[in-house]
Design a protein around this motif. Structure first.
Motif, PDB file in Angstrom:
ATOM      1  N   ASP A   1      15.723  13.208  28.857  1.00  0.00           N
ATOM      2  CA  ASP A   1      14.279  13.414  28.694  1.00  0.00           C
ATOM      3  C   ASP A   1      13.961  14.867  28.325  1.00  0.00           C
ATOM      4  O   ASP A   1      14.867  15.705  28.190  1.00  0.00           O
ATOM      5  CB  ASP A   1      13.516  12.960  29.949  1.00  0.00           C
ATOM      6  CG  ASP A   1      13.704  13.897  31.143  1.00  0.00           C
ATOM      7  OD1 ASP A   1      14.216  15.030  30.961  1.00  0.00           O
ATOM      8  OD2 ASP A   1      13.336  13.490  32.258  1.00  0.00           O
ATOM      9  N   GLY A   2      12.693  15.157  28.162  1.00  0.00           N
ATOM     10  CA  GLY A   2      12.256  16.471  27.707  1.00  0.00           C
ATOM     11  C   GLY A   2      12.533  17.585  28.697  1.00  0.00           C
ATOM     12  O   GLY A   2      12.478  18.771  28.339  1.00  0.00           O
ATOM     13  N   THR A   3      12.831  17.214  29.946  1.00  0.00           N
ATOM     14  CA  THR A   3      13.139  18.255  30.925  1.00  0.00           C
ATOM     15  C   THR A   3      14.649  18.499  31.004  1.00  0.00           C
ATOM     16  O   THR A   3      15.105  19.298  31.819  1.00  0.00           O
ATOM     17  CB  THR A   3      12.642  17.871  32.339  1.00  0.00           C
ATOM     18  OG1 THR A   3      13.495  16.826  32.853  1.00  0.00           O
ATOM     19  CG2 THR A   3      11.204  17.371  32.320  1.00  0.00           C
ATOM     20  N   GLY A   4      15.417  17.773  30.182  1.00  0.00           N
ATOM     21  CA  GLY A   4      16.865  17.966  30.183  1.00  0.00           C
ATOM     22  C   GLY A   4      17.618  17.019  31.104  1.00  0.00           C
ATOM     23  O   GLY A   4      18.839  17.091  31.199  1.00  0.00           O
ATOM     24  N   GLN A   5      16.913  16.128  31.773  1.00  0.00           N
ATOM     25  CA  GLN A   5      17.551  15.166  32.690  1.00  0.00           C
ATOM     26  C   GLN A   5      18.084  13.970  31.907  1.00  0.00           C
ATOM     27  O   GLN A   5      17.327  13.321  31.190  1.00  0.00           O
ATOM     28  CB  GLN A   5      16.513  14.627  33.687  1.00  0.00           C
ATOM     29  CG  GLN A   5      16.200  15.551  34.845  1.00  0.00           C
ATOM     30  CD  GLN A   5      17.255  15.453  35.933  1.00  0.00           C
ATOM     31  OE1 GLN A   5      17.857  14.404  36.127  1.00  0.00           O
ATOM     32  NE2 GLN A   5      17.491  16.574  36.611  1.00  0.00           N
ATOM     33  N   THR A   6      19.360  13.672  32.077  1.00  0.00           N
ATOM     34  CA  THR A   6      19.937  12.491  31.437  1.00  0.00           C
ATOM     35  C   THR A   6      19.769  11.296  32.365  1.00  0.00           C
ATOM     36  O   THR A   6      19.950  11.426  33.577  1.00  0.00           O
ATOM     37  CB  THR A   6      21.423  12.731  31.121  1.00  0.00           C
ATOM     38  OG1 THR A   6      21.512  13.848  30.233  1.00  0.00           O
ATOM     39  CG2 THR A   6      22.057  11.512  30.466  1.00  0.00           C
ATOM     40  N   GLN A   7      19.421  10.154  31.804  1.00  0.00           N
ATOM     41  CA  GLN A   7      19.193   8.967  32.649  1.00  0.00           C
ATOM     42  C   GLN A   7      20.458   8.635  33.418  1.00  0.00           C
ATOM     43  O   GLN A   7      21.569   8.792  32.912  1.00  0.00           O
ATOM     44  CB  GLN A   7      18.722   7.770  31.811  1.00  0.00           C
ATOM     45  CG  GLN A   7      19.798   7.082  30.991  1.00  0.00           C
ATOM     46  CD  GLN A   7      19.258   5.919  30.184  1.00  0.00           C
ATOM     47  OE1 GLN A   7      18.723   6.106  29.101  1.00  0.00           O
ATOM     48  NE2 GLN A   7      19.408   4.713  30.707  1.00  0.00           N
ATOM     49  N   THR A   8      20.245   8.157  34.645  1.00  0.00           N
ATOM     50  CA  THR A   8      21.395   7.945  35.511  1.00  0.00           C
ATOM     51  C   THR A   8      22.178   6.690  35.122  1.00  0.00           C
ATOM     52  O   THR A   8      21.613   5.697  34.677  1.00  0.00           O
ATOM     53  CB  THR A   8      20.961   7.843  36.982  1.00  0.00           C
ATOM     54  OG1 THR A   8      22.117   7.548  37.779  1.00  0.00           O
ATOM     55  CG2 THR A   8      19.947   6.719  37.192  1.00  0.00           C
TER      56      THR A   8
END
Ligand SMILES: Nc1nc2c(c(=O)[nH]1)N[C@H]1C(S)=C(S)[C@@H](COP(=O)(O)O)O[C@H]1N2
Ligand SMILES: [Mo]
Length: 552
Positions: A521-528
């Motif tokens: 996502d735009g915050t740099g978090q990759t989906q788990t």
């Protein structure tokens, strides 16, 4: 000389004098069961006809179905949708009718020896109907009471008459004094049977006609006519970015299997999820949107009032919390409407109003933190969907759309009230049924193409959509078998509120291959990668498809 003496008949009286029908020899069980079912059909038909005359609202049967849904939607939603898909509602109606007729058949059989049974059973069913109507905001209580009462009378009367025919006249043994031997006259059972089936058939036909007429009367107010006369106001206030061109990734788009999802989901292909047994048909003339609860200046808007307020158009991806990884319960549309903040400013939100609850004309509720309506995300009272007035199935005349929240906590359709409430102590429809009270949409991605077991070898696109409404999608990666994660090309988007098409060209070699996708996502978090079920707050995990590539 009276007839009895003359003929010496041993006829037993079967009418008013005896308390119950004589079923002493071989009780015609099948015929009594049919009598019970036919009488129940008559009761239902009369009840539907009378309650349907209230026009546009819920008939008795629909009210009963609605209370069934409200009572059992918690445990039954998932299995029902899995079993029947979007046909779960017709399936429920048919199931209710079948079960009721079966119970009626039992009453027909058992009631032949117990005179009290039919009035008690039909009366109890009528009370269930009335109680359901009282609890159903779309049912008319006076019409429901009249429908139930007349239905019970018609059902009990029909059952009594048909049961008598079902049992038939007992055999008549006659001894004529003028002859030497007794003659057994045929009791004319065949004629009795013909008569019984004739009347049972007539009762069934009457029930069908009455029920159909009631349903037709009930669906009299149809919103399609109203919708076609509406011109949506032009959105102001925002500049609408041109729609990202479908096809810019070089992949054919469409709503059928085997195509990449178009950026905007057409209204008729947009998923539909709600608890409404029948789509509410809202009458525009009497519809009002209330803004009430913990506000300084509560007010009401007519549809014309709402359209007269400045409109914006925003593209927002909406997802159902029940969407499985890779599922279809997600769509992206351009919504026209009035920002919630406009209405909240006018009303003056009081301290302590931590929750904004949307209430629908049929009593559904969904609540979310009031801050979501004012923190800058898209939060609308929407009246338009992809340039058209909201379709009936998607909430005509108005619904809520809030960026980044699953539909069950935010997207109230057929909106009738916005109620500012405390956060504690007030729960939306799905919360006591085991779903989380706060439910931001989780980052997800889906492979649309290729699929199946006949993918042509050679260069083919792997493509799909990914979404993280509110945060946006910054990266999508694809893995083939156990190979390295490869970055896909991303389509353009109007904003972070929408999903993003993605595509990776693949040199497909014959054989079976596992394709996997994950988004960041735009915050740099990759989906788990961790897999979790949809309940209580949305499924997680990576979508994978296994395809078979064949030589061409
Ligand atoms: N009145 C009403 N609004 C409702 C619902 C409902 O059951 N009744 N279901 C919600 C849920 S669970 C979802 S996912 C979205 C789906 O909106 P759609 O049917 O337009 O796709 O509507 C929401 N709004
Ligand atoms: Mo949902």
């Amino acid at each position: 000389m009276d007839e009895g003496a003359h003929t010496g008949a041993t006829r037993e009286a079967t009418d008013a004098a005896t308390p119950a029908l004589d079923v002493s020899d071989h009780a015609p069980t099948a015929r009594l069961a049919l009598a019970g079912a036919a009488a129940t059909a008559v009761a239902l038909g009369v009840a539907e006809l009378v309650s349907g005359l209230s026009g546009g609202d819920h008939s008795l049967l629909t009210a009963v179905g609605t209370s069934f849904i409200d009572r059992f939607s918690g445990p039954l939603k998932e299995p029902a949708v899995r079993l029947f898909g979007t046909a779960d509602k017709p399936a429920l109606t048919i199931g209710m009718v079948v079960v009721t007729l079966a119970l009626g058949a039992v009453v027909g059989v058992l009631g032949a020896r117990r005179r009290w049974l039919a009035p008690v059973a039909f009366g109890a069913a009528g009370l269930v109907g009335v109680a359901s109507a009282v609890a159903d905001p779309l049912a008319s209580v006076p019409f429901a009471v009249a429908g139930a009462a007349l239905g019970v009378l018609a059902g009990v009367g029909t059952l009594r008459a048909l049961s008598r025919l079902a049992v038939g006249r007992p055999a008549v043994t006659t001894t004529r004094t003028v002859t030497e031997r007794p003659i057994e006259y045929p009791s004319d059972r065949r004629a009795d049977r013909r008569q019984f089936f004739g009347w049972a058939g007539a009762a069934g036909a009457f029930a069908l006609v009455a029920g159909a007429a009631g349903r037709a009367a009930g669906s009299r107010s149809n919103v399609e006519a109203a919708r076609s006369t509406i011109t949506l106001p032009r959105p102001t206030g925002t500049t609408i970015a041109p729609s990202p061109a479908d096809g810019m990734l070089g992949v054919e788009t469409g709503t059928g299997a085997g195509k990449l999802s178009p950026y905007l989901t057409p209204n008729d292909a947009f998923y539909r999820i709600d608890t409404a047994l029948l789509t509410p048909q809202v009458d525009l003339a009497s519809w009002r949107l209330k803004v009430a609860g913990l506000v300084d200046r509560p007010f009401e808007l007519s549809y014309a009032d709402l359209l007269a307020l400045p409109q914006v158009e925003e593209t927002v991806t909406l997802s159902c919390v029940s969407n499985e990884v890779g599922g279809e319960l997600v769509g992206n549309a351009a919504w026209t409407g009035v920002p919630l903040s406009t209405l909240l400013e006018r009303a003056g939100v009081q301290a302590g109003a931590g929750q904004l609850v949307g209430i629908s004309v049929d009593g559904f509720t969904a609540g979310f933190p009031t801050s979501a309506a004012t923190d800058g995300r898209v939060a609308l009272v929407a009246v338009g969907m992809n340039g058209e007035p909201l379709p009936a199935d998607h909430g005509f005349p108005a619904r809520l759309v809030v960026e980044g929240l699953y539909g069950y906590v935010s997207a109230t359709k057929w909106l009738s009230e916005i109620r500012l409430s405390p956060w504690e102590g007030v729960d939306g429809y799905w919360i006591p049924r085991g779903w989380a009270k706060e439910a931001p949409i989780k980052t997800q991605s889906r492979i649309d193409v290729p699929r199946g077991n006949a993918v042509p070898a050679g260069r083919v696109p792997i493509a799909g959509v990914a979404w993280a409404p509110g945060r946006g999608v910054s990266k999508v990666e694809v893995q083939v078998d156990d190979g390295p994660w490869q970055e896909a090309r991303l389509g353009e988007v109007r904003s972070d509120a929408t999903w993003r098409q993605w595509m990776l060209p693949w040199d497909a070699t014959p054989g079976r291959h596992r394709l996997r996708v994950r988004a960041t996502d735009g915050t740099g978090q990759t989906q788990t990668e961790a897999e979790s079920r949809p309940d209580p707050d949305g499924a997680t995990g990576w979508h994978e498809r296994t395809v078979t590539v064949v030589e061409t």
